[in-house]
Write a protein that holds these residues in place. Structure first.
Motif, PDB file in Angstrom:
ATOM      1  N   LYS A  46      52.694  44.824  63.059  1.00 11.47           N
ATOM      2  CA  LYS A  46      51.367  44.831  63.693  1.00 11.47           C
ATOM      3  C   LYS A  46      51.026  46.216  64.222  1.00 11.47           C
ATOM      4  N   THR A  47      51.997  46.869  64.833  1.00  8.02           N
ATOM      5  CA  THR A  47      51.770  48.206  65.384  1.00  8.02           C
ATOM      6  C   THR A  47      51.390  49.187  64.281  1.00  8.02           C
ATOM      7  N   ILE A  48      52.107  49.156  63.177  1.00  4.64           N
ATOM      8  CA  ILE A  48      51.793  50.059  62.063  1.00  4.64           C
ATOM      9  C   ILE A  48      50.425  49.722  61.480  1.00  4.64           C
ATOM     10  N   LYS A  49      50.146  48.436  61.330  1.00  2.00           N
ATOM     11  CA  LYS A  49      48.850  48.042  60.772  1.00  2.00           C
ATOM     12  C   LYS A  49      47.703  48.496  61.674  1.00  2.00           C
ATOM     13  N   GLU A  50      47.881  48.383  62.987  1.00  2.00           N
ATOM     14  CA  GLU A  50      46.847  48.826  63.925  1.00  2.00           C
ATOM     15  C   GLU A  50      46.630  50.333  63.837  1.00  2.00           C
ATOM     16  N   LYS A  51      47.704  51.086  63.679  1.00  2.00           N
ATOM     17  CA  LYS A  51      47.601  52.545  63.628  1.00  2.00           C
ATOM     18  C   LYS A  51      47.099  53.054  62.284  1.00  2.00           C
ATOM     19  N   ARG A  52      47.544  52.414  61.204  1.00  2.00           N
ATOM     20  CA  ARG A  52      47.253  52.914  59.859  1.00  2.00           C
ATOM     21  C   ARG A  52      46.209  52.093  59.107  1.00  2.00           C
ATOM     22  N   TYR A 100      54.589  54.005  52.055  1.00  2.00           N
ATOM     23  CA  TYR A 100      54.713  54.507  53.430  1.00  2.00           C
ATOM     24  C   TYR A 100      56.044  54.065  54.033  1.00  2.00           C
ATOM     25  N   ASN A 136      59.659  54.364  57.153  1.00  2.00           N
ATOM     26  CA  ASN A 136      60.210  53.289  57.980  1.00  2.00           C
ATOM     27  C   ASN A 136      61.025  52.300  57.147  1.00  2.00           C
TER      28      ASN A 136
END
Length: 136
Positions: free
Chosen positions: A96-102, A109, A114
């Motif tokens: 979720k954190t990666i999706k929110e940022k990217r 990626y 990661n």
């Protein structure tokens, strides 16, 4: 490009980036040398999605557990750097954190930035596609 061709291309990319592998959990308590099985590792996680430690059921000491990534054909270890074993909640939070940022979680990626998250996604959800569908 047809849907089938895109799926073949994604699979090809996955195999180029990650190859065929199996993951094995490894958790030996540094305090009492108890070797935890998968159920004990999972049970030892807290509800905090940012705390990657598990707790030994014998002595209650907290420590990190790892995934050992092996080539499925040669059985040789693939990753030289340790891959921390994350529970499903932690894996989903990281996704979720990666999706929110990217805005998305691309397989290329993950391959470059990661690998820990990728291996935990596969460990818990079976495939990259299943992992991504958990966010929807």
């Amino acid at each position: 490009m047809s849907l089938y061709q895109r799926q073949v291309q994604k699979l090809s990319l996955k195999q180029k980036v990650f190859g065929n592998f199996i993951s094995i959990s490894r958790a030996i308590c540094p305090n009492c040398n108890h070797q935890l099985d998968d159920n004990q590792i999972i049970a030892g996680f807290s509800n905090d999605p940012y705390d990657f430690h598990t707790t030994c059921p014998k002595c209650r000491k907290k420590f990190l557990s790892y995934l050992i990534i092996r080539d499925s054909e040669t059985n040789e270890e693939k990753e030289l750097t340790p891959i921390v074993f994350m529970c499903k909640v932690q894996t989903l939070q990281a996704m979720k954190t990666i999706k929110e940022k990217r805005g998305k979680i691309g397989i290329s990626y993950l391959g470059k930035n990661n690998r820990q998250l990728f291996y935990n996604m596969i460990r818990h959800f079976g495939t990259y596609g299943n992992s991504i569908s958990m966010l929807n």
